[in-house]
Design a protein around this motif. Structure first.
Motif, short mmCIF file in Angstrom:
data_model
loop_
_atom_site.label_atom_id
_atom_site.label_comp_id
_atom_site.label_asym_id
_atom_site.label_seq_id
_atom_site.Cartn_x
_atom_site.Cartn_y
_atom_site.Cartn_z
N PRO A 94 39.98 27.65 39.15
CA PRO A 94 39.30 28.85 39.66
C PRO A 94 40.32 29.93 40.02
N VAL A 95 39.93 31.17 39.83
CA VAL A 95 40.84 32.28 40.09
C VAL A 95 40.08 33.45 40.69
N ARG A 96 40.72 34.14 41.66
CA ARG A 96 40.17 35.37 42.23
C ARG A 96 41.14 36.50 41.92
N VAL A 97 40.64 37.53 41.29
CA VAL A 97 41.51 38.65 40.97
C VAL A 97 41.59 39.59 42.17
N PHE A 144 41.91 45.47 34.22
CA PHE A 144 42.15 46.90 34.40
C PHE A 144 42.14 47.27 35.88
N ARG A 145 43.01 48.21 36.21
CA ARG A 145 42.96 48.86 37.52
C ARG A 145 43.12 50.36 37.30
N ARG A 146 42.12 51.11 37.67
CA ARG A 146 42.12 52.58 37.50
C ARG A 146 42.46 52.96 36.05
N GLY A 147 41.91 52.25 35.10
CA GLY A 147 42.10 52.57 33.70
C GLY A 147 43.36 52.02 33.07
N ARG A 148 44.24 51.45 33.88
CA ARG A 148 45.48 50.90 33.33
C ARG A 148 45.31 49.43 33.02
N GLU A 176 49.66 37.55 39.89
CA GLU A 176 48.34 37.89 40.41
C GLU A 176 47.21 37.12 39.72
N HIS A 177 47.56 36.19 38.85
CA HIS A 177 46.59 35.35 38.13
C HIS A 177 45.70 36.15 37.19
N LEU A 178 46.15 37.34 36.81
CA LEU A 178 45.34 38.17 35.91
C LEU A 178 45.30 37.58 34.51
N ALA A 179 46.43 37.03 34.07
CA ALA A 179 46.47 36.43 32.74
C ALA A 179 45.49 35.26 32.67
N LEU A 180 45.47 34.43 33.70
CA LEU A 180 44.55 33.28 33.72
C LEU A 180 43.10 33.76 33.70
N ALA A 181 42.79 34.81 34.45
CA ALA A 181 41.42 35.33 34.46
C ALA A 181 41.02 35.83 33.07
N CYS A 182 41.93 36.51 32.39
CA CYS A 182 41.63 37.03 31.05
C CYS A 182 41.46 35.89 30.05
N VAL A 183 42.35 34.90 30.11
CA VAL A 183 42.26 33.76 29.19
C VAL A 183 40.95 33.01 29.41
N SER A 184 40.58 32.79 30.65
CA SER A 184 39.35 32.06 30.94
C SER A 184 38.13 32.78 30.38
N ALA A 185 38.10 34.10 30.54
CA ALA A 185 36.98 34.88 30.00
C ALA A 185 36.96 34.84 28.48
#
Length: 228
Positions: A94-97, A144-148, A176-185
């Motif tokens: 589980p991951v929280r962005v 994404f954060r503010r379009g970036r 920040e576990h962003l890569a994991l969140a993207c891979v999971s999706a």
């Protein structure tokens, strides 16, 4: 080696494996997307056939069929590397962005953001012909954060049974576990398409191997390949 006309691709495709994970899906990806190049030692009755796309290439046939000078030139530069292939086999952790970050599928309008990732990460869209091709493919998820675009995961090689996954997180956002969140999706999308996610990386890529495990991938095979 000479480059081949795409009209002969259906016959050439029989040289390569079908329904295999990892880099073995390269030929299927090139056939499915039209991105990539085909090569042979001669146009008729070739003894050696190769396909390339992005930073990957697969050669099949009898390497003795290569002209002596060409063979020496290629293989003298080759460096043996240990490679690992993982296949999705467990749920992700589980991951929280972080607050203010949106994880979503990329679309055509995201091509500029994808083109704006760090220059050393341009390989991430190479197998789709560039940022526009990947953004329009529906095969990528980004944070994404503010379009970036802070992180992106995509189908790097599209096979008939497996989709080999690639991921990149921008410097400064790799804890920040962003890569994991993207891979999971992304893996959810791949499963929805009736295929299985796979993951390929060097044995020495400890970060990549850890991320693969966190995302639910389990080791399928190890082999040695030649890198130029």
């Amino acid at each position: 080696m000479i480059e081949l006309d795409p009209s002969g691709l259906p016959a050439l495709a029989r040289w390569f494996p079908v329904g295999q994970p990892g880099v073995a899906a390269l030929a299927e990806h090139v056939l499915a997307t039209g991105n990539g190049r085909w090569w042979a030692d001669r146009p008729e009755a070739p003894r050696v056939v190769a396909v390339s796309c992005g930073d990957r290439a697969v050669l099949r046939g009898d390497a003795q069929g290569l002209p002596l000078a060409a063979g020496r030139a290629v293989f003298s530069r080759a460096e043996a590397r240990e490679w690992m292939v993982y296949v999705k086999g467990a749920p992700p952790l589980p991951v929280r962005v972080p607050r203010g970050v949106a994880v979503r599928r990329l679309n055509a309008e995201d091509a500029p953001a994808l083109a704006g990732v760090a220059p050393e990460a341009s390989w991430i869209h190479a197998t789709w012909g560039g940022p526009h091709g990947l953004a329009e493919s529906g095969a990528a998820w980004g944070a994404f954060r503010r379009g970036r675009l802070l992180a992106v995961a995509c189908t790097y090689l599209l096979g008939s049974r497996y989709e080999d996954v690639a991921v990149h997180a921008e410097p400064g956002h790799r804890g920040e576990h962003l890569a994991l969140a993207c891979v999971s999706a992304l893996c959810g999308d791949i499963a929805g398409r009736g295929r299985t996610p796979s993951w390929s990386c060097s044995r020495h890529d400890r970060t990549g191997r850890l991320l693969a495990w966190q995302a639910g991938f389990r080791l399928r095979q190890e082999y040695v390949h030649d890198a130029l």
